[in-house]
Design a protein around this motif. Structure first.
Motif, PDB file in Angstrom:
ATOM      1  N   TRP A  42       0.891  -1.223  -0.078  1.00  0.00           N
ATOM      2  CA  TRP A  42       0.122   0.072  -0.026  1.00  0.00           C
ATOM      3  C   TRP A  42       0.676   1.241  -0.171  1.00  0.00           C
ATOM      4  CZ3 TRP A  42      -5.286  -0.237  -1.123  1.00  0.00           C
ATOM      5  CH2 TRP A  42      -5.654  -1.153  -0.946  1.00  0.00           C
ATOM      6  N   MET A  43       2.108   1.112   0.272  1.00  0.00           N
ATOM      7  CA  MET A  43       3.058   2.343   0.535  1.00  0.00           C
ATOM      8  C   MET A  43       3.115   3.087  -0.628  1.00  0.00           C
ATOM      9  SD  MET A  43       4.152   3.378   3.128  1.00  0.00           S
ATOM     10  CE  MET A  43       4.389   5.166   3.141  1.00  0.00           C
ATOM     11  N   PRO A  44       3.181   2.916  -2.002  1.00  0.00           N
ATOM     12  CA  PRO A  44       3.221   3.913  -3.202  1.00  0.00           C
ATOM     13  C   PRO A  44       1.998   4.787  -3.083  1.00  0.00           C
ATOM     14  CG  PRO A  44       3.640   1.611  -3.979  1.00  0.00           C
ATOM     15  CD  PRO A  44       3.405   1.415  -2.448  1.00  0.00           C
ATOM     16  N   ILE A  45       0.676   4.222  -2.997  1.00  0.00           N
ATOM     17  CA  ILE A  45      -0.395   4.983  -2.848  1.00  0.00           C
ATOM     18  C   ILE A  45      -0.311   6.094  -1.624  1.00  0.00           C
ATOM     19  CG2 ILE A  45      -2.085   3.758  -1.939  1.00  0.00           C
ATOM     20  CD1 ILE A  45      -4.114   5.223  -4.040  1.00  0.00           C
ATOM     21  N   PHE A  46      -0.037   5.238  -0.449  1.00  0.00           N
ATOM     22  CA  PHE A  46       0.001   6.435   0.639  1.00  0.00           C
ATOM     23  C   PHE A  46       1.290   7.653   0.537  1.00  0.00           C
ATOM     24  CE2 PHE A  46      -1.554   2.645   3.520  1.00  0.00           C
ATOM     25  CZ  PHE A  46      -3.018   2.976   3.089  1.00  0.00           C
ATOM     26  N   THR A  47       2.200   7.084  -0.322  1.00  0.00           N
ATOM     27  CA  THR A  47       3.337   8.025  -0.391  1.00  0.00           C
ATOM     28  C   THR A  47       2.941   9.247  -1.216  1.00  0.00           C
ATOM     29  OG1 THR A  47       4.943   6.228  -0.169  1.00  0.00           O
ATOM     30  CG2 THR A  47       5.570   8.425  -1.030  1.00  0.00           C
ATOM     31  N   LEU A  48       2.066   8.885  -2.306  1.00  0.00           N
ATOM     32  CA  LEU A  48       1.506   9.625  -3.196  1.00  0.00           C
ATOM     33  C   LEU A  48       0.708  10.890  -2.473  1.00  0.00           C
ATOM     34  CD1 LEU A  48       1.151  10.549  -6.269  1.00  0.00           C
ATOM     35  CD2 LEU A  48      -0.926   9.661  -5.989  1.00  0.00           C
ATOM     36  N   LEU A  49      -0.190  10.110  -1.751  1.00  0.00           N
ATOM     37  CA  LEU A  49      -1.371  10.903  -1.088  1.00  0.00           C
ATOM     38  C   LEU A  49      -0.519  11.951  -0.090  1.00  0.00           C
ATOM     39  CD1 LEU A  49      -3.891   8.031  -0.490  1.00  0.00           C
ATOM     40  CD2 LEU A  49      -4.355  10.182  -2.011  1.00  0.00           C
ATOM     41  N   LEU A  50       0.368  11.391   0.822  1.00  0.00           N
ATOM     42  CA  LEU A  50       0.938  12.170   1.671  1.00  0.00           C
ATOM     43  C   LEU A  50       1.825  13.357   1.111  1.00  0.00           C
ATOM     44  CD1 LEU A  50       1.418   9.648   4.463  1.00  0.00           C
ATOM     45  CD2 LEU A  50       0.184  11.642   4.926  1.00  0.00           C
ATOM     46  N   GLY A  51       2.471  13.138  -0.037  1.00  0.00           N
ATOM     47  CA  GLY A  51       3.188  13.907  -0.721  1.00  0.00           C
ATOM     48  C   GLY A  51       2.607  14.741  -1.656  1.00  0.00           C
ATOM     49  N   THR A  52       1.192  14.705  -1.789  1.00  0.00           N
ATOM     50  CA  THR A  52       0.886  15.468  -2.820  1.00  0.00           C
ATOM     51  C   THR A  52      -0.420  16.268  -2.525  1.00  0.00           C
ATOM     52  OG1 THR A  52      -0.525  13.865  -3.882  1.00  0.00           O
ATOM     53  CG2 THR A  52       1.583  14.236  -4.768  1.00  0.00           C
ATOM     54  N   GLY A  53      -1.022  15.519  -1.533  1.00  0.00           N
ATOM     55  CA  GLY A  53      -2.664  15.922  -1.173  1.00  0.00           C
ATOM     56  C   GLY A  53      -3.716  15.849  -1.977  1.00  0.00           C
ATOM     57  N   LEU A  54      -3.432  15.309  -2.970  1.00  0.00           N
ATOM     58  CA  LEU A  54      -4.478  14.783  -4.118  1.00  0.00           C
ATOM     59  C   LEU A  54      -5.734  14.027  -3.329  1.00  0.00           C
ATOM     60  CD1 LEU A  54      -2.466  15.121  -6.011  1.00  0.00           C
ATOM     61  CD2 LEU A  54      -3.251  13.196  -7.318  1.00  0.00           C
ATOM     62  N   ARG A  55      -6.737  14.353  -3.772  1.00  0.00           N
ATOM     63  CA  ARG A  55      -8.066  13.613  -3.243  1.00  0.00           C
ATOM     64  C   ARG A  55      -7.901  12.338  -3.852  1.00  0.00           C
ATOM     65  NH1 ARG A  55      -9.681  19.015  -5.555  1.00  0.00           N
ATOM     66  NH2 ARG A  55     -10.589  20.278  -4.114  1.00  0.00           N
ATOM     67  N   ILE A  56      -8.726  11.598  -3.292  1.00  0.00           N
ATOM     68  CA  ILE A  56      -8.554  10.100  -3.408  1.00  0.00           C
ATOM     69  C   ILE A  56      -8.967   9.721  -4.881  1.00  0.00           C
ATOM     70  CG2 ILE A  56     -10.804   9.556  -2.491  1.00  0.00           C
ATOM     71  CD1 ILE A  56      -7.565   7.379  -2.507  1.00  0.00           C
ATOM     72  N   GLY A  57     -10.027  10.523  -5.451  1.00  0.00           N
ATOM     73  CA  GLY A  57     -10.349   9.930  -7.003  1.00  0.00           C
ATOM     74  C   GLY A  57      -9.464  10.668  -7.832  1.00  0.00           C
ATOM     75  N   GLU A  58      -8.840  11.791  -7.536  1.00  0.00           N
ATOM     76  CA  GLU A  58      -7.652  12.183  -8.555  1.00  0.00           C
ATOM     77  C   GLU A  58      -6.631  10.932  -8.289  1.00  0.00           C
ATOM     78  OE1 GLU A  58      -8.800  17.038  -7.629  1.00  0.00           O
ATOM     79  OE2 GLU A  58      -6.756  15.853  -6.423  1.00  0.00           O
ATOM     80  N   ALA A  59      -6.213  10.723  -7.153  1.00  0.00           N
ATOM     81  CA  ALA A  59      -5.125   9.695  -6.958  1.00  0.00           C
ATOM     82  C   ALA A  59      -5.580   8.518  -7.550  1.00  0.00           C
ATOM     83  CB  ALA A  59      -4.806   9.514  -5.581  1.00  0.00           C
ATOM     84  N   THR A  60      -6.648   7.754  -7.289  1.00  0.00           N
ATOM     85  CA  THR A  60      -6.809   6.485  -8.026  1.00  0.00           C
ATOM     86  C   THR A  60      -6.814   6.546  -9.424  1.00  0.00           C
ATOM     87  OG1 THR A  60      -9.109   6.645  -7.474  1.00  0.00           O
ATOM     88  CG2 THR A  60      -7.648   5.619  -5.863  1.00  0.00           C
ATOM     89  N   GLY A  61      -7.448   7.747  -9.827  1.00  0.00           N
ATOM     90  CA  GLY A  61      -7.412   7.915 -11.440  1.00  0.00           C
ATOM     91  C   GLY A  61      -6.163   8.330 -11.974  1.00  0.00           C
ATOM     92  N   LEU A  62      -5.071   8.598 -11.351  1.00  0.00           N
ATOM     93  CA  LEU A  62      -3.832   8.885 -12.110  1.00  0.00           C
ATOM     94  C   LEU A  62      -3.544   7.976 -13.103  1.00  0.00           C
ATOM     95  CD1 LEU A  62      -1.285  10.582  -9.547  1.00  0.00           C
ATOM     96  CD2 LEU A  62      -2.545  11.820 -11.882  1.00  0.00           C
ATOM     97  N   ARG A  63      -2.991   8.359 -14.249  1.00  0.00           N
ATOM     98  CA  ARG A  63      -2.399   7.646 -15.423  1.00  0.00           C
ATOM     99  C   ARG A  63      -0.855   8.021 -15.608  1.00  0.00           C
ATOM    100  NH1 ARG A  63      -5.950   9.797 -19.885  1.00  0.00           N
ATOM    101  NH2 ARG A  63      -5.354  11.471 -18.552  1.00  0.00           N
ATOM    102  N   TRP A  64      -0.347   6.867 -16.078  1.00  0.00           N
ATOM    103  CA  TRP A  64       1.202   7.223 -16.182  1.00  0.00           C
ATOM    104  C   TRP A  64       1.642   8.435 -17.201  1.00  0.00           C
ATOM    105  CZ3 TRP A  64       4.198   5.382 -13.130  1.00  0.00           C
ATOM    106  CH2 TRP A  64       4.129   4.046 -12.251  1.00  0.00           C
ATOM    107  N   GLN A  65       0.428   8.600 -18.219  1.00  0.00           N
ATOM    108  CA  GLN A  65       0.669   9.640 -19.021  1.00  0.00           C
ATOM    109  C   GLN A  65       0.423  11.262 -18.137  1.00  0.00           C
ATOM    110  OE1 GLN A  65      -2.976   8.458 -21.421  1.00  0.00           O
ATOM    111  NE2 GLN A  65      -3.357  10.796 -21.448  1.00  0.00           N
ATOM    112  N   ASP A  66       0.000  11.240 -16.943  1.00  0.00           N
ATOM    113  CA  ASP A  66      -0.120  12.370 -16.097  1.00  0.00           C
ATOM    114  C   ASP A  66       1.056  12.732 -15.521  1.00  0.00           C
ATOM    115  OD1 ASP A  66      -2.968  12.523 -16.944  1.00  0.00           O
ATOM    116  OD2 ASP A  66      -3.503  11.074 -15.358  1.00  0.00           O
TER     117      ASP A  66
END
Length: 432
Positions: free
Chosen positions: A222-246
């Motif tokens: 689970w650490m990659p998505i927790f790191t992203l959330l704690l390091g960017t402040g993205l909303r959960i739908g923004e985080a789960t919806g992220l694509r590599w092209q973003d």
């Protein structure tokens, strides 16, 4: 003879009371009042009682006496209120008209339709709009709280659905007053209700959480998505919806331009949808700190070996979205509910382990409070506010539509810093 012709016949009811112009009583005792409505057309209303002191005949009901009706109708005609329309139009019909015209995102519209059909329509749907009273709305709100256990957020949704429907009827001169006016405010006062404040993890809680997950054989995936959330402040739908092209690894930037939601559609089926961001301010570019960059690169390397996300989702804009960064063990995008369940298990297991360690070491345990995935966004914002004074920068990074939201978090986050600053000042200047 001439004087006899001037005498008009006085009409009376069965009790000998004089009937006014437009009033009539049928042989069965029912009263009728004929008037010209706001549209200039003849209309009629009926009642079993002439005045408020009358009792209706046995087996009959009388919600409103004729004379009270007349006074109300006279005001309605004078103010241009379409009384006839209000008597005929049900709340269901009004809702159907309103929900089509109201500018809403598809996911929000679907949720409103679901909430209306499940909770509101069974109670008021078949009722005529003009008959729904403020006291009934308050009683309805109370029943949702006491009988169904509704919380503040759910009650806000119900009121957000109902209030604009009735307000549109007021604006269309269908009814005089909005029966939901003040109902929610009274509920808040009587229940001492405030929306629960989102609290950030303390620095100690955050450090303990990250360290525990990172070193856990059970939870480290689970650490990659927790790191992203704690390091960017993205909303959960923004985080789960992220694509590599973003992700722009060359410039260390993350483009936030859509939102992944899990919603029930009109048929009652739940499915994933890619929608436009929450507000126009939500479309933004967020810098990528080194820890987030490392976590994403590590995740990318893993996917070269294990494969990429299988989910292919059509967005509200008609485009096909694929190449999502985060996915579950079955290869499909994350459901926010599943992430929250994972957080619950992590906190439970950490606290149990920490309690044992603290007892063995004869110290107080560090307890991580219960929190949800949204608290990780709040945690990032709090840490950001503690280290950044420019509110506009914070607002833009967080995607807040209203600067007051940013200010509230900033004030809360810097309270501790203010106290530390004053503590450092203690004894250094002469003030007495």
């Amino acid at each position: 003879m001439a004087s006899e012709r001037l005498i008009t016949r006085v009409r009376k009811d069965k009790k000998g009371r004089v009937l006014l112009k437009g009033e009539y009583q049928y042989p069965n005792g029912r009263y009728e009042y004929t008037y010209t409505n706001a549209d200039g057309k003849k209309d009629k209303v009926y009642s079993w009682c002439l005045t408020q002191t009358d009792k209706p005949p046995k087996g009959k009901e009388c919600e409103e006496c004729l004379r009270v009706m007349e006074a109300r109708l006279a005001r309605d005609v004078q103010d241009g209120i379409s009384t006839k329309k209000a008597r005929k139009q049900t709340l269901d019909a009004l809702f159907e008209q309103h929900i089509v015209l109201r500018p809403l995102k598809d996911s929000t519209r679907t949720n409103y339709i679901y909430m209306y059909n499940k909770y509101i329509s069974p109670v008021f749907g078949s009722r005529k709009v003009s008959t729904i009273r403020n006291s009934e709305i308050k009683a309805f709100y109370g029943s949702l709280i006491h009988e169904l256990g509704f919380k503040p957020n759910s009650m806000e949704v119900i009121n957000t659905i109902l209030h604009p429907i009735f307000q549109q009827a007021v604006m269309d001169d269908t009814i005089r007053k909005n029966p939901t006016d003040g109902a929610m405010a009274e509920i808040k006062r009587s229940h001492d209700w405030e929306k629960p404040k989102r609290s950030a993890l303390t620095e100690e809680e955050q450090e303990a959480f990250v360290e525990y997950v990172s070193n856990s054989d059970t939870y480290s995936h689970w650490m990659p998505i927790f790191t992203l959330l704690l390091g960017t402040g993205l909303r959960i739908g923004e985080a789960t919806g992220l694509r590599w092209q973003d992700i722009d690894f060359d410039n260390d930037m993350i483009s936030v331009n859509h939102n992944l939601v899990y919603r029930q559609d009109d048929s009652g089926k739940c499915d994933y949808r890619v929608t436009t961001p929450k507000t126009k301010n939500s479309v933004r570019v967020v810098p990528m700190v080194s820890d987030v960059r490392k976590a994403l690169l590590k995740e990318r390397m893993r996917q070269y070996k294990d494969g990429t996300c299988k989910s292919r989702i059509v967005g509200d804009d008609g485009n096909l979205y694929e190449g999502f960064i985060f996915y579950n063990r079955f290869g499909f995008v994350y459901n926010p509910h599943v992430i929250n369940c994972a957080i619950d298990r992590i906190v439970r297991d950490f606290n149990a382990q920490e309690a044992e360690k603290a007892e063995a070491e004869h110290r107080e345990p560090l307890v991580i409070r219960h929190f949800s995935v949204h608290n990780l966004r709040h945690t990032f914002c709090t840490r950001f506010c503690e280290n950044e004074a420019n509110l506009k920068v914070i607002q833009e990074i967080m995607g807040h539509a209203d600067i007051s939201t940013t200010m509230d978090i900033y004030n809360e986050a810097t309270e501790k810093k203010k106290k530390e600053s004053f503590a450092a000042l203690e004894g250094k200047i002469k003030i007495s």
